[in-house]
Design an enzyme around this catalytic site. Structure first.
Site, PDB file in Angstrom:
ATOM      1  CE  LYS A  58      31.492  -2.127  80.902  1.00  8.53           C
ATOM      2  NZ  LYS A  58      30.771  -2.745  79.785  1.00  8.53           N
ATOM      3  CE  LYS A  97      27.949  -2.660  83.738  1.00  6.15           C
ATOM      4  NZ  LYS A  97      27.181  -2.506  82.503  1.00  6.15           N
ATOM      5  CG  ASP A 148      27.906   0.207  80.522  1.00  7.68           C
ATOM      6  OD1 ASP A 148      26.935   0.927  80.203  1.00  7.68           O
ATOM      7  OD2 ASP A 148      27.910  -1.032  80.379  1.00  7.68           O
ATOM      8  CG  ASN A 205      24.254  -1.049  81.920  1.00 10.52           C
ATOM      9  OD1 ASN A 205      24.943  -1.535  82.814  1.00 10.52           O
ATOM     10  ND2 ASN A 205      24.276  -1.521  80.678  1.00 10.52           N
ATOM     11  CD  GLU A 226      29.805  -0.441  77.638  1.00 11.15           C
ATOM     12  OE1 GLU A 226      31.046  -0.426  77.781  1.00 11.15           O
ATOM     13  OE2 GLU A 226      29.110  -1.440  77.878  1.00 11.15           O
ATOM     14  CG  ASN A 236      25.937  -3.497  76.260  1.00 13.81           C
ATOM     15  OD1 ASN A 236      26.679  -2.671  76.784  1.00 13.81           O
ATOM     16  ND2 ASN A 236      24.980  -4.115  76.935  1.00 13.81           N
ATOM     17  CG  ASP A 290      27.424 -10.985  74.116  1.00 12.47           C
ATOM     18  OD1 ASP A 290      27.468 -12.169  73.734  1.00 12.47           O
ATOM     19  OD2 ASP A 290      27.351 -10.660  75.318  1.00 12.47           O
ATOM     20  CG  HIS A 327      27.861  -6.943  76.267  1.00 10.58           C
ATOM     21  ND1 HIS A 327      27.178  -8.139  76.343  1.00 10.58           N
ATOM     22  CD2 HIS A 327      27.431  -6.204  77.313  1.00 10.58           C
ATOM     23  CE1 HIS A 327      26.366  -8.109  77.386  1.00 10.58           C
ATOM     24  NE2 HIS A 327      26.495  -6.960  77.986  1.00 10.58           N
ATOM     25  CG  ASN A 343      25.581 -10.428  80.678  1.00  3.29           C
ATOM     26  OD1 ASN A 343      25.460  -9.623  81.597  1.00  3.29           O
ATOM     27  ND2 ASN A 343      24.857 -10.358  79.582  1.00  3.29           N
TER      28      ASN A 343
HETATM   29  O1  GKR Z   1      26.789  -7.999  84.812  1.00  2.00           O
HETATM   30  O2  GKR Z   1      25.700  -6.451  85.862  1.00  2.00           O
HETATM   31  C1  GKR Z   1      26.252  -6.903  84.856  1.00  2.00           C
HETATM   32  C2  GKR Z   1      26.301  -6.034  83.637  1.00  2.00           C
HETATM   33  O3  GKR Z   1      25.541  -4.880  83.865  1.00  2.00           O
HETATM   34  C3  GKR Z   1      25.794  -6.765  82.418  1.00  2.00           C
HETATM   35  O4  GKR Z   1      24.566  -7.389  82.666  1.00  2.00           O
HETATM   36  C4  GKR Z   1      25.661  -5.863  81.206  1.00  2.00           C
HETATM   37  O5  GKR Z   1      24.943  -6.531  80.205  1.00  2.00           O
HETATM   38  O6  GKR Z   1      28.069  -5.964  81.060  1.00  2.00           O
HETATM   39  C5  GKR Z   1      26.932  -5.495  80.554  1.00  2.00           C
HETATM   40  C6  GKR Z   1      27.029  -4.168  79.874  1.00  2.00           C
HETATM   41  O7  GKR Z   1      28.089  -3.832  79.413  1.00  2.00           O
HETATM   42  O8  GKR Z   1      26.031  -3.464  79.753  1.00  2.00           O
HETATM   43 MG    MG Z   2      27.321  -2.044  78.524  1.00  2.00          MG
END
Ligand code: GKR
Ligand code: MG
Length: 437
Positions: A205, A207, A236, A238, A261, A284, A308, A335, A337
């Site tokens: 995955k 980010k 993802d 976000n 995602e 999530n 989660d 999910h 953190n």
């Molecule tokens: O750790 O920066 C991070 C992630 O962006 C996390 O805060 C997210 O909640 O892992 C997460 C996600 O899948 O959105």
């Molecule tokens: Mg996510």
């Protein structure tokens, strides 16, 4: 008043709430940059017959204070009476709305985290009383090993902690790779290779939500080139993309993605993207509580819910979610953190109990170097963690490590996660935008 039970179980005598700060490298995301320390809170319940149960939740002073305020409601309660405990907490705090989750990639609600902290620690105790691992309290194990995915991040050079953006020249292997900069597709592929080499992950995955979409799509194609079609890939952003952007880039990535995602914000937008793109959508961010489920079903906002237990209200609530997902044809995965081994143990027990596990679960664990359990850091074999066999969670608190990490919390001065402020240290004036591209 507590209901009478045929045989009273052990009662909660003490509740210890310890905020800790753990080393975290400078990872980038949609909300900015990780601080040199991530915050967690370790909760320990001790019963009148001196059995200890532990749990770990994301660190946030407001949540710690609410948890401390719930002490008088919880002291004296039977740890087996989880339904009653939940109701007492809910009557005290009132229900939380979806809006209280906030716009950030992580969830900012209080009550769900409090439920989780208390429930997991109670289950740890119940497991010790009955001599069974937590997975058996969730209905029993469906597998002996729980698979996780490599969770890649764009990042600045740096080890985090005291080193901040600096690095340790003595570090080797993954510990060295974890310090390296990754700001382009080549950096991401190098990070993926180092992480998969160390942990054996078989799904990947990325980010996203950091750079303009084409660059992130290029990174996904570079991963596909490097790992081939047998390694499932996800990205993802976000919820930072517009519907138009998500459809355009989502279609481009259809041949290479296992799932996409949270490309966009909100259930209605997710549903629109879902109708236009063949790749399954996961979330999530848009379906994050039981109150969100009816609308998710009406709109068809996602294919996969990333549970989660920290913000769905515990392990049993996550099992309830699994049943709802099964009924309505949603997939379920997990999910994460930044976290340590108490959370990982709970995630593994849950992962082992889920009836279906079609996707490797998320974990940030490779990014962390600290630990607060006596056995030391968990090991991964072929990307999977063996389900603990011992009673309860199967992990014991390392009290010296807990004290050290609490000192670190006091010294670092952080009281909640704020990735925007951290980002401004690198890019003055940078601000978080709920939708960027
Ligand atoms: O750790 O920066 C991070 C992630 O962006 C996390 O805060 C997210 O909640 O892992 C997460 C996600 O899948 O959105
Ligand atoms: Mg996510």
């Amino acid at each position: 008043p507590a209901l009478s039970t045929a045989k009273a179980g052990p009662r909660i005598k003490e509740i210890h709430i310890t905020p800790i700060a753990i080393v975290d490298p400078p990872l980038l995301n949609a909300a900015g940059l990780h601080a040199p320390y991530a915050l967690r809170t370790v909760v320990e319940l001790v019963t009148d017959d001196n059995i200890s149960g532990i749990s770990e939740i994301p660190g946030n002073r407001a949540i710690d204070e609410a948890l401390a305020a719930s002490r008088p409601l919880l002291i004296g309660r039977d740890v087996f009476q989880l339904n009653d405990i939940r109701q007492v907490l809910e009557s005290n705090f009132g229900r939380e709305t979806a809006a209280e989750r906030g716009l950030t990639p992580w969830d900012q609600r209080k009550l769900v985290h409090i439920f989780s902290a208390i429930e997991v620690a109670c289950l740890d105790i119940i497991g010790k009383v009955v001599g069974r691992p937590v997975v058996d309290l969730l209905g029993g194990r469906m597998r002996d090993r729980v698979p996780f995915a490599a969770y890649l991040f764009y990042k600045y050079e740096g080890a985090g902690g005291e080193l901040g953006f600096g690095t340790d020249p003595e570090a080797a292997g993954w510990a060295a790779a974890r310090q390296a900069e990754a700001l382009d597709p080549a950096g991401i592929v190098a990070q993926a290779k180092a992480m998969c080499h160390e942990f054996g992950f078989q799904s990947i995955k990325l980010k996203g939500g950091v750079f303009e979409p084409q660059q992130e799509v290029d990174a996904m194609f570079a991963l596909y080139e490097a790992f081939g079609p047998d390694v499932p890939l996800r990205v993802d952003p976000n919820a930072l993309w517009t519907v138009e952007t998500a459809i355009r880039y989502g279609r481009m990535m259809e041949p290479i993605l296992e799932y996409l995602e949270d490309p966009v914000r909100g259930q209605a937008n997710m549903a629109e993207v879902r109708r236009a793109v063949k790749t399954p959508l996961a979330t999530n961010m848009c379906t994050t509580s039981f109150a969100d489920i009816p609308n998710s079903i009406v709109l068809g906002s996602e294919d996969i819910i990333l549970s989660d237990h920290h913000f769905w209200g515990g392990l049993r609530a996550s099992m309830t979610l699994a049943g709802i997902c099964e009924t309505f044809g949603r997939g379920l995965s997990m999910h994460s953190n930044s976290h340590l081994g108490i959370s990982l143990a709970a995630m593994v027990h849950l992962g082992a109990a889920l009836p279906q596990l079609p996707y490797a679960l998320d974990t940030h664990y490779p990014w962390q170097s600290d630990e607060i359990i006596t056995a030391g850091r968990f090991t991964f074999e072929d990307g999977a963690v063996a389900v603990p066999q011992e009673p309860g969670l199967g992990v014991e608190l390392d009290r010296q490590a807990l004290a050290n990490l609490h000192e670190c919390y006091l010294a670092c001065g952080l009281t909640k996660r704020d990735d925007e402020i951290e980002m401004q240290k690198k890019q003055p004036g940078w601000t978080f935008q709920a939708v960027r591209w």
